[in-house]
Structure formats: C-alpha cells, structure tokens
Motif scaffolding. Structure first.
Motif, mmCIF file in Angstrom:
data_model
loop_
_atom_site.group_PDB
_atom_site.id
_atom_site.type_symbol
_atom_site.label_atom_id
_atom_site.label_comp_id
_atom_site.label_asym_id
_atom_site.label_seq_id
_atom_site.Cartn_x
_atom_site.Cartn_y
_atom_site.Cartn_z
ATOM 1 N N TYR A 1 0.867 -1.185 0.000
ATOM 2 C CA TYR A 1 0.000 0.000 0.000
ATOM 3 C C TYR A 1 0.898 1.228 0.000
ATOM 4 O O TYR A 1 1.021 1.933 1.010
ATOM 5 C CB TYR A 1 -0.937 -0.004 1.218
ATOM 6 N N THR A 2 1.556 1.454 -1.125
ATOM 7 C CA THR A 2 2.564 2.508 -1.227
ATOM 8 C C THR A 2 2.044 3.852 -0.715
ATOM 9 O O THR A 2 0.954 4.275 -1.089
ATOM 10 C CB THR A 2 3.013 2.648 -2.699
ATOM 11 N N GLY A 3 2.823 4.458 0.151
ATOM 12 C CA GLY A 3 2.480 5.790 0.645
ATOM 13 C C GLY A 3 1.654 5.768 1.918
ATOM 14 O O GLY A 3 1.440 6.817 2.526
ATOM 15 N N GLU A 4 1.185 4.599 2.339
ATOM 16 C CA GLU A 4 0.363 4.522 3.546
ATOM 17 C C GLU A 4 1.224 4.295 4.795
ATOM 18 O O GLU A 4 2.361 3.824 4.699
ATOM 19 C CB GLU A 4 -0.647 3.375 3.425
ATOM 20 N N VAL A 5 0.663 4.596 5.945
ATOM 21 C CA VAL A 5 1.343 4.385 7.225
ATOM 22 C C VAL A 5 0.394 3.598 8.123
ATOM 23 O O VAL A 5 -0.773 3.987 8.289
ATOM 24 C CB VAL A 5 1.701 5.742 7.883
ATOM 25 N N SER A 6 0.865 2.473 8.662
ATOM 26 C CA SER A 6 -0.028 1.635 9.468
ATOM 27 C C SER A 6 0.090 1.965 10.954
ATOM 28 O O SER A 6 1.095 2.516 11.414
ATOM 29 C CB SER A 6 0.294 0.154 9.259
ATOM 30 N N VAL A 7 -0.949 1.567 11.669
ATOM 31 C CA VAL A 7 -0.943 1.813 13.108
ATOM 32 C C VAL A 7 0.123 0.939 13.794
ATOM 33 O O VAL A 7 0.676 1.332 14.828
ATOM 34 C CB VAL A 7 -2.359 1.641 13.701
ATOM 35 N N THR A 8 0.447 -0.194 13.186
ATOM 36 C CA THR A 8 1.512 -1.013 13.794
ATOM 37 C C THR A 8 2.868 -0.279 13.699
ATOM 38 O O THR A 8 3.687 -0.368 14.607
ATOM 39 C CB THR A 8 1.608 -2.406 13.134
ATOM 40 N N MET A 9 3.058 0.442 12.606
ATOM 41 C CA MET A 9 4.282 1.260 12.496
ATOM 42 C C MET A 9 4.278 2.345 13.574
ATOM 43 O O MET A 9 5.285 2.579 14.240
ATOM 44 C CB MET A 9 4.360 1.941 11.120
ATOM 45 N N LEU A 10 3.128 2.975 13.728
ATOM 46 C CA LEU A 10 3.030 4.049 14.729
ATOM 47 C C LEU A 10 3.231 3.491 16.134
ATOM 48 O O LEU A 10 3.937 4.072 16.967
ATOM 49 C CB LEU A 10 1.668 4.749 14.610
ATOM 50 N N GLN A 11 2.631 2.322 16.370
ATOM 51 C CA GLN A 11 2.777 1.703 17.692
ATOM 52 C C GLN A 11 4.246 1.377 17.959
ATOM 53 O O GLN A 11 4.738 1.548 19.078
ATOM 54 C CB GLN A 11 1.931 0.435 17.764
ATOM 55 N N SER A 12 4.956 0.940 16.906
ATOM 56 C CA SER A 12 6.370 0.598 17.097
ATOM 57 C C SER A 12 7.206 1.841 17.394
ATOM 58 O O SER A 12 8.339 1.744 17.851
ATOM 59 C CB SER A 12 6.921 -0.147 15.870
ATOM 60 N N MET A 13 6.627 3.026 17.125
ATOM 61 C CA MET A 13 7.310 4.286 17.474
ATOM 62 C C MET A 13 6.743 4.889 18.765
ATOM 63 O O MET A 13 6.987 6.061 19.069
ATOM 64 C CB MET A 13 7.125 5.305 16.351
ATOM 65 N N CYS A 14 5.950 4.085 19.489
ATOM 66 C CA CYS A 14 5.367 4.538 20.761
ATOM 67 C C CYS A 14 4.398 5.710 20.601
ATOM 68 O O CYS A 14 4.293 6.559 21.487
ATOM 69 C CB CYS A 14 6.452 4.898 21.778
ATOM 70 N N VAL A 15 3.720 5.777 19.462
ATOM 71 C CA VAL A 15 2.687 6.793 19.285
ATOM 72 C C VAL A 15 1.418 6.278 19.949
ATOM 73 O O VAL A 15 0.985 5.162 19.680
ATOM 74 C CB VAL A 15 2.430 7.050 17.767
ATOM 75 N N LYS A 16 0.845 7.093 20.832
ATOM 76 C CA LYS A 16 -0.270 6.617 21.638
ATOM 77 C C LYS A 16 -1.639 6.997 21.060
ATOM 78 O O LYS A 16 -2.645 6.369 21.342
ATOM 79 C CB LYS A 16 -0.103 7.234 23.035
ATOM 80 N N TYR A 17 -1.678 8.083 20.295
ATOM 81 C CA TYR A 17 -2.952 8.579 19.757
ATOM 82 C C TYR A 17 -2.884 8.762 18.233
ATOM 83 O O TYR A 17 -1.833 9.160 17.711
ATOM 84 C CB TYR A 17 -3.270 9.960 20.331
#
Ligand code: PGA
Length: 254
Positions: A76-92
């Motif tokens: 899914y070129t250009g998309e960002v997943s919540v698992t990526m965000l979670q791996s960066m400790c993004v909470k919201y």
C-alpha cells in the motif's frame, strides 16, 4: 473527572525547523498539566520522532499521528499503518478528520476499520465527527452526527469504546474563525454523550472524553472548555502559535 485534553492539529503545516522552534517555544512558556489533563501534538508523520524527542519524558504530553491506514501492512505505497506508529510509541491517532472525509473520501465504514486497527494495536483513536453548514441550517445535525458515531463506533465492545476519544468538529467552524457558541458546543456534546449512553449506558458515556474543535482560540477556550460536557479541544490554527496554544492548555478544566 474525565481526561481533559488540549490536542494540537498541525495539519500539513510547518517545516521541520519551524516545528522544532514551535515545540521549544511552547516548552519555554509556563504551563502545568494536572493529573487529569493532557497535551497532545498531532504532527505530520515525518516529524513524529522530532516531536517525541522534544516532548521527551514530560508527564501527560504525547505525540499523535493525524491519520493511519485501515490496513496493518502490505503493498500500500504511501500509507502508514498503526503497527508502524505503535512501534514508534505513538499513543494517539486522529481518525476521520473532516478534511480527510471530504478530500480523501473517507467513509464511515472505512473509519470503522481504522478505529479497529487502532484499538487492536493499543493506540487510542481521536475520532472526529461533525456536520456541514448545510446540515446545521437544515437542523438535522444531531441525526447526522449520531449516524457517524453509530456507523463507525457502535460495533465496538463496551471496553473498546471506552478507549476512544471523540472530537466534535462542526465543519462550518473549522478554520473559518466562526466558532460554535459555547451553548451550541455543549448541546451537541451532551447529545453525543446521550447517544453513546443509549447503547452503552451512562457510566461508559460519562467516562469518554469529548473534545470540541473549530476555531478554538485563547480568547474562547475558557468558556468552551468550561461547559460540562466539553473535555478540551482539537485545535488547528491556534496550535501553530506558541502563546495561543499554551493559553489553550491553561484553559483546560482541572
Ligand atoms: P481550527 O481547526 O482550529 O483551525 O478551526 C480545527 C481542526 O480542524 O482540527
């Protein structure tokens, strides 16, 4: 008392250097967060690490993303997943902002999938809802907002919906300088809470933070946040100016 939140939505603004300078300027101004208060910075994806480094280990201050994919990984070129965000400790993650609904055709059904992706990966969605001017003028705003909530959130369990933050943002008040009056905000927030209570019961509804968004400024924040069902704000334009955003943080209910 419910969590009271001042959430900055930078949208697609600022260069990296400008973003750094803004966070430095905010840190330099006196503001304290009570145990039930949070400040959140929803920054563009490429600035998440910078913002986390600036915010550091400050208590009750978090960095958020402005969107995520409904998919968790793949081609899914250009998309960002919540698992990526979670791996960066993004909470919201802000989900379903009216600009995404309007310019990127995000439907209630797609947003339900994004909400699920967040909750299944221990990330809190800040779920946006709100009506256009035409709907407000037709007087059907309650039905419209109820539909957004029902279609994107009401498949959730009681426990899951308790982890959602809601942001009511009337589209006619976003970036227009036209704020809903504190009475209009309170009326809709109370309606949203009653709609949640009709399915999940009063104690679940009472535990959910509902933020107001749409031309929140330092001059109107105290009055709007002072309403009983308003638990802070999602702030665009005024969050880009250090003095104004600090005043908005300081306007949160204790
Ligand atoms: P605004 O934006 O404060 O500039 O009206 C709010 C938002 O869109 O989240």
């Amino acid at each position: 008392m419910r969590k009271q939140i001042a959430a900055a939505n930078w949208k697609m603004n600022l260069t990296l250097t400008e973003g750094e300078a803004l966070l430095d300027a905010i840190s330099a101004k006196p503001h304290t967060l009570a145990p039930n208060q949070e400040a959140i910075y929803a920054v563009p994806f490429p600035y998440i690490s910078m913002a986390q480094a600036k915010v550091g280990a400050k208590t009750n201050v978090y960095v958020a993303a402005q969107n995520c994919s409904n998919k968790l990984s793949g081609a899914y070129t250009g998309e960002v997943s919540v698992t990526m965000l979670q791996s960066m400790c993004v909470k919201y993650v802000v989900i379903g902002h009216s600009e995404r609904r309007e310019y990127f055709n995000e439907s209630n059904e797609l947003l339900a999938q994004k909400v699920d992706a967040c909750l299944e990966n221990q990330t809190t969605p800040i779920f946006c809802c709100g009506e256009s001017l035409a709907i407000r003028e037709a007087g059907t705003q309650n039905d419209y907002v109820a539909g957004q909530l029902t279609e994107s959130l009401f498949h959730l369990s009681e426990t899951a919906i308790s982890h959602v933050v809601i942001a009511y943002e009337p589209i006619w008040a976003i970036g227009t300088g036209k704020t809903a009056s504190s009475d209009q905000a309170q009326e809709m927030h109370a309606f949203i809470r009653s709609h949640i209570a009709s399915k999940y019961g009063a104690s679940v509804a009472d535990s959910i933070s509902i933020l107001y968004g749409g031309s929140v400024k330092s001059a109107n924040a105290v009055e709007i946040f002072g309403q009983p069902d308003v638990d802070g704000g999602l702030v665009g334009g005024a969050s880009l100016i250090a003095d104004k955003f600090v005043a908005i943080i300081n306007a949160l209910k204790k």
